[in-house]
Design an enzyme around this catalytic site. Structure first.
Site, PDB file in Angstrom:
ATOM      1  N   ASP A  91       0.121  61.298   2.420  1.00 15.85           N
ATOM      2  CA  ASP A  91       0.837  60.210   3.083  1.00 15.85           C
ATOM      3  C   ASP A  91       2.315  60.571   2.983  1.00 15.85           C
ATOM      4  O   ASP A  91       2.873  60.654   1.887  1.00 15.85           O
ATOM      5  CB  ASP A  91       0.516  58.864   2.411  1.00 15.85           C
ATOM      6  CG  ASP A  91       0.329  57.764   3.449  1.00 15.85           C
ATOM      7  OD1 ASP A  91       1.044  57.804   4.474  1.00 15.85           O
ATOM      8  OD2 ASP A  91      -0.515  56.876   3.237  1.00 15.85           O
ATOM      9  N   ARG A 139       2.690  50.474  11.004  1.00 10.91           N
ATOM     10  CA  ARG A 139       3.253  51.829  11.057  1.00 10.91           C
ATOM     11  C   ARG A 139       2.688  52.607  12.230  1.00 10.91           C
ATOM     12  O   ARG A 139       3.386  53.350  12.884  1.00 10.91           O
ATOM     13  CB  ARG A 139       2.928  52.546   9.743  1.00 10.91           C
ATOM     14  CG  ARG A 139       3.155  54.034   9.781  1.00 10.91           C
ATOM     15  CD  ARG A 139       3.184  54.616   8.402  1.00 10.91           C
ATOM     16  NE  ARG A 139       4.157  53.921   7.578  1.00 10.91           N
ATOM     17  CZ  ARG A 139       4.070  53.811   6.251  1.00 10.91           C
ATOM     18  NH1 ARG A 139       3.049  54.344   5.609  1.00 10.91           N
ATOM     19  NH2 ARG A 139       4.991  53.162   5.573  1.00 10.91           N
ATOM     20  N   TYR A 140       1.390  52.458  12.456  1.00 12.81           N
ATOM     21  CA  TYR A 140       0.721  53.194  13.527  1.00 12.81           C
ATOM     22  C   TYR A 140       0.635  52.290  14.750  1.00 12.81           C
ATOM     23  O   TYR A 140       0.643  51.061  14.627  1.00 12.81           O
ATOM     24  CB  TYR A 140      -0.685  53.591  13.082  1.00 12.81           C
ATOM     25  CG  TYR A 140      -0.727  54.511  11.881  1.00 12.81           C
ATOM     26  CD1 TYR A 140      -0.444  55.869  12.015  1.00 12.81           C
ATOM     27  CD2 TYR A 140      -1.058  54.029  10.615  1.00 12.81           C
ATOM     28  CE1 TYR A 140      -0.500  56.717  10.920  1.00 12.81           C
ATOM     29  CE2 TYR A 140      -1.119  54.874   9.514  1.00 12.81           C
ATOM     30  CZ  TYR A 140      -0.841  56.221   9.675  1.00 12.81           C
ATOM     31  OH  TYR A 140      -0.899  57.047   8.592  1.00 12.81           O
ATOM     32  N   CYS A 180      -5.712  42.845  -8.842  1.00 12.46           N
ATOM     33  CA  CYS A 180      -6.800  43.832  -8.867  1.00 12.46           C
ATOM     34  C   CYS A 180      -7.673  43.565 -10.083  1.00 12.46           C
ATOM     35  O   CYS A 180      -7.202  43.032 -11.088  1.00 12.46           O
ATOM     36  CB  CYS A 180      -6.258  45.254  -8.970  1.00 12.46           C
ATOM     37  SG  CYS A 180      -5.593  45.906  -7.435  1.00 12.46           S
ATOM     38  N   LYS A 188      -0.162  59.272   7.374  1.00 13.08           N
ATOM     39  CA  LYS A 188      -1.071  60.246   6.778  1.00 13.08           C
ATOM     40  C   LYS A 188      -1.062  61.533   7.593  1.00 13.08           C
ATOM     41  O   LYS A 188      -1.267  61.504   8.798  1.00 13.08           O
ATOM     42  CB  LYS A 188      -2.488  59.671   6.738  1.00 13.08           C
ATOM     43  CG  LYS A 188      -2.605  58.457   5.850  1.00 13.08           C
ATOM     44  CD  LYS A 188      -4.026  57.908   5.861  1.00 13.08           C
ATOM     45  CE  LYS A 188      -4.141  56.624   5.071  1.00 13.08           C
ATOM     46  NZ  LYS A 188      -3.451  55.464   5.728  1.00 13.08           N
ATOM     47  N   CYS A 193      -1.319  54.112  -9.120  1.00  5.22           N
ATOM     48  CA  CYS A 193      -1.354  53.252  -7.916  1.00  5.22           C
ATOM     49  C   CYS A 193      -0.117  53.409  -7.036  1.00  5.22           C
ATOM     50  O   CYS A 193       1.006  53.272  -7.489  1.00  5.22           O
ATOM     51  CB  CYS A 193      -1.498  51.794  -8.327  1.00  5.22           C
ATOM     52  SG  CYS A 193      -1.499  50.676  -6.900  1.00  5.22           S
ATOM     53  N   CYS A 204      -5.059  50.974 -11.704  1.00  2.00           N
ATOM     54  CA  CYS A 204      -5.033  52.436 -11.717  1.00  2.00           C
ATOM     55  C   CYS A 204      -3.615  52.890 -12.015  1.00  2.00           C
ATOM     56  O   CYS A 204      -2.673  52.470 -11.351  1.00  2.00           O
ATOM     57  CB  CYS A 204      -5.464  52.976 -10.356  1.00  2.00           C
ATOM     58  SG  CYS A 204      -7.000  52.260  -9.747  1.00  2.00           S
ATOM     59  N   ARG A 245       0.867  51.319  -4.933  1.00  4.51           N
ATOM     60  CA  ARG A 245       1.566  50.030  -4.846  1.00  4.51           C
ATOM     61  C   ARG A 245       1.817  49.433  -6.222  1.00  4.51           C
ATOM     62  O   ARG A 245       1.825  48.205  -6.383  1.00  4.51           O
ATOM     63  CB  ARG A 245       0.781  49.051  -3.973  1.00  4.51           C
ATOM     64  CG  ARG A 245       0.642  49.572  -2.591  1.00  4.51           C
ATOM     65  CD  ARG A 245       0.366  48.567  -1.507  1.00  4.51           C
ATOM     66  NE  ARG A 245       0.095  49.376  -0.326  1.00  4.51           N
ATOM     67  CZ  ARG A 245      -1.122  49.743   0.070  1.00  4.51           C
ATOM     68  NH1 ARG A 245      -2.184  49.278  -0.539  1.00  4.51           N
ATOM     69  NH2 ARG A 245      -1.266  50.539   1.098  1.00  4.51           N
ATOM     70  N   ASP A 283       0.421  60.119  -4.588  1.00  8.42           N
ATOM     71  CA  ASP A 283       1.776  59.793  -4.130  1.00  8.42           C
ATOM     72  C   ASP A 283       2.775  59.845  -5.287  1.00  8.42           C
ATOM     73  O   ASP A 283       2.440  59.471  -6.417  1.00  8.42           O
ATOM     74  CB  ASP A 283       1.798  58.385  -3.509  1.00  8.42           C
ATOM     75  CG  ASP A 283       1.055  58.334  -2.183  1.00  8.42           C
ATOM     76  OD1 ASP A 283       1.095  59.338  -1.444  1.00  8.42           O
ATOM     77  OD2 ASP A 283       0.436  57.291  -1.889  1.00  8.42           O
ATOM     78  N   ARG A 341      -2.788  49.817  14.766  1.00 15.15           N
ATOM     79  CA  ARG A 341      -3.428  49.206  13.605  1.00 15.15           C
ATOM     80  C   ARG A 341      -2.407  48.794  12.557  1.00 15.15           C
ATOM     81  O   ARG A 341      -1.321  49.353  12.482  1.00 15.15           O
ATOM     82  CB  ARG A 341      -4.484  50.134  12.996  1.00 15.15           C
ATOM     83  CG  ARG A 341      -3.999  51.507  12.590  1.00 15.15           C
ATOM     84  CD  ARG A 341      -5.196  52.467  12.593  1.00 15.15           C
ATOM     85  NE  ARG A 341      -4.888  53.780  12.055  1.00 15.15           N
ATOM     86  CZ  ARG A 341      -4.254  54.737  12.732  1.00 15.15           C
ATOM     87  NH1 ARG A 341      -3.798  54.497  13.943  1.00 15.15           N
ATOM     88  NH2 ARG A 341      -4.035  55.905  12.178  1.00 15.15           N
TER      89      ARG A 341
HETATM   90  C1  LIG Z   1      -3.844  54.327   5.865  1.00 14.93           C
HETATM   91  C2  LIG Z   1      -3.148  53.345   6.691  1.00 14.93           C
HETATM   92  C3  LIG Z   1      -3.762  52.823   7.838  1.00 14.93           C
HETATM   93  C4  LIG Z   1      -5.149  53.232   8.288  1.00 14.93           C
HETATM   94  O1  LIG Z   1      -5.157  54.597   8.649  1.00 14.93           O
HETATM   95  P1  LIG Z   1      -6.532  55.301   9.087  1.00 14.93           P
HETATM   96  O2  LIG Z   1      -6.164  56.763   9.233  1.00 14.93           O
HETATM   97  O3  LIG Z   1      -6.944  54.678  10.379  1.00 14.93           O
HETATM   98  O4  LIG Z   1      -7.536  55.063   8.016  1.00 14.93           O
HETATM   99  C5  LIG Z   1      -3.051  51.916   8.583  1.00 14.93           C
HETATM  100  N1  LIG Z   1      -1.800  51.536   8.233  1.00 14.93           N
HETATM  101  C6  LIG Z   1      -1.179  52.043   7.147  1.00 14.93           C
HETATM  102  C7  LIG Z   1       0.214  51.619   6.843  1.00 14.93           C
HETATM  103  C8  LIG Z   1      -1.833  52.954   6.326  1.00 14.93           C
HETATM  104  O5  LIG Z   1      -1.223  53.432   5.245  1.00 14.93           O
END
Ligand SMILES: *Cc1c(COP(=O)(O)O)cnc(C)c1O
Length: 381
Positions: free
Chosen positions: A336, A118-119, A131, A343, A138, A135, A140, A299, A122
């Site tokens: 989120d 998504r980002y 798990c 986020k 959750c 929870c 997911r 969420d 990362r």
């Molecule tokens: C939370 C998340 C991350 C990591 O986000 P950080 O702000 O770096 O902790 C990476 N990918 C996805 C899809 C996430 O939900």
């Protein structure tokens, strides 16, 4: 390790024949999880609501608690904070139009199954649907605990690893699930080794609730594996009642091996939605060398209405922390964004306004201050 009176009583009542060696063995803890109505009835005085809901759960998110985690719950109080997060109530069956199975739209951001990109730099790598505990809130719940207790297969791992290897923008991998630390040491070692062998991967972290709900799993061998691959660990904590001597040992052992620890907490009604509880939790985490990282707005998964708090509650909690206590004890409050926006940080507003060349700011006690901040002189004047 001295057990609290609740925990000792629980063990006598529910697992009278368990030896110390069994109780302290993480595999015994997993094999003997409190999962069915029979065990739940022995563990807690169930309310009629809880009993009926467990009967009616069907193929929804299963119930599951490690004996250790269940032993922290007051058997006679349906409002016990940990119990509320673990034992289902009929409110779970109330679904709102604004709720969704996959509120963060993760499935749409998966270039290969199990990998959310998504980002820009990362990825979120979902490595198991298993798990140690489930929870009720959750994010997911659509995929955890559902498909039997299986771990993702090798072909899926290879496809995800191939994508990461072929995508040099990715420098950070967040390993989650399910709970990655339920996997065997050799599997964790293999996975971290494969990721670490990719030249553009600089940062690897594991999201887990294990140090909190199954502290017996944090063995010296596991710590050495995590240290060898320089992994960070983000631990899911909900309430100060979780901060037992066992948890001090599990977090302390990770920290002693040089593994940086962060925390993630989901803001949930009647569990941790008041500043005093959150402050106790954050202080307890710091004492255990865990740096508070995120507080998440809960969420909107189906049946989450009874857990959700107004956004103002989170802002009030941050405001009650910032300035009033150690800066390290103040996490970032985030939502989120629905649909996959990622986020979004929310903070109380400390800028009151501008008055000519001054900005007006306020401090944690509500006093206002003028800060000289002249606007840039326009060119040619
Ligand atoms: C939370 C998340 C991350 C990591 O986000 P950080 O702000 O770096 O902790 C990476 N990918 C996805 C899809 C996430 O939900």
């Amino acid at each position: 390790m001295v057990m609290g009176p609740l925990a000792a009583e629980f063990r006598r009542r529910v697992f009278p024949t368990a030896t110390d060696a069994e109780w302290h063995d993480w595999k015994w803890q997993l094999r003997n999880r409190v999962r069915d109505l029979d065990r739940l009835e022995r563990a807690f005085s169930l309310s009629p609501d809880e009993r009926e809901t467990v009967r009616a759960l069907g193929d929804r998110l299963p119930v599951g608690l490690t004996p250790y985690y269940a032993s922290l719950i007051d058997p006679d109080d349906p409002m016990d904070p940990i119990r509320r997060t673990m034992v289902p109530v009929a409110d779970e069956f109330t679904h709102e139009p604004s709720e969704a199975e996959d509120p963060l739209n993760e499935d749409a951001d998966m270039p290969v199954p199990g990998l959310v990109h998504r980002y820009p730099d990362r990825v979120l790598f979902l490595v198991t649907s298993f798990c140690a505990v489930y929870c009720r809130y959750c994010t997911r719940s659509r995929l955890v605990g559902k498909t039997g207790e299986y771990h993702f297969n090798t072909k899926q791992f290879e496809r995800a690893l191939a994508y990461i290897e072929a995508t040099p923008e990715i420098r950070d991998v967040l390993i989650s699930g399910g709970d990655p630390l339920t996997m065997m040491d050799d599997k964790i070692d293999w996975l971290l080794g494969r990721l670490r062998a990719i030249p553009h991967i600089e940062f690897v972290r594991i999201g887990s609730k294990i140090p909190c709900v199954l502290p017996q799993r944090i063995t010296p061998e596991l710590c050495r594996t995590l240290r060898r691959h320089q992994a960070w660990v983000s631990v899911h904590f909900m309430h100060p009642n979780e901060l037992t001597p066992e948890v001090s040992q599990s977090c302390g052992r990770l920290a002693d091996h040089g593994i940086p620890l962060g925390s993630q907490t989901v803001l949930t009604r009647d569990v941790n939605d008041d500043p005093e509880t959150m402050k106790r939790l954050m202080h307890g985490l710091l004492k255990n060398r865990v740096r508070p990282y995120y507080i998440y707005q809960c969420d909107p998964i189906p049946g989450s209405r009874h857990f959700r708090t107004p956004v103002e509650t989170g802002l009030r909690i941050i405001e009650a922390l910032r300035g009033h206590t150690t800066g390290y004890a103040v996490p970032q409050f985030v939502i989120d964004a629905p649909g996959g926006g990622g986020k979004i940080p929310l903070s109380p507003e400390y800028v009151v306004g501008r008055d000519g060349d001054d900005v007006i700011i306020r401090n944690f006690e509500g006093q206002t201050f003028r800060y000289p901040d002249p606007l840039p002189v326009a060119a040619g004047v």
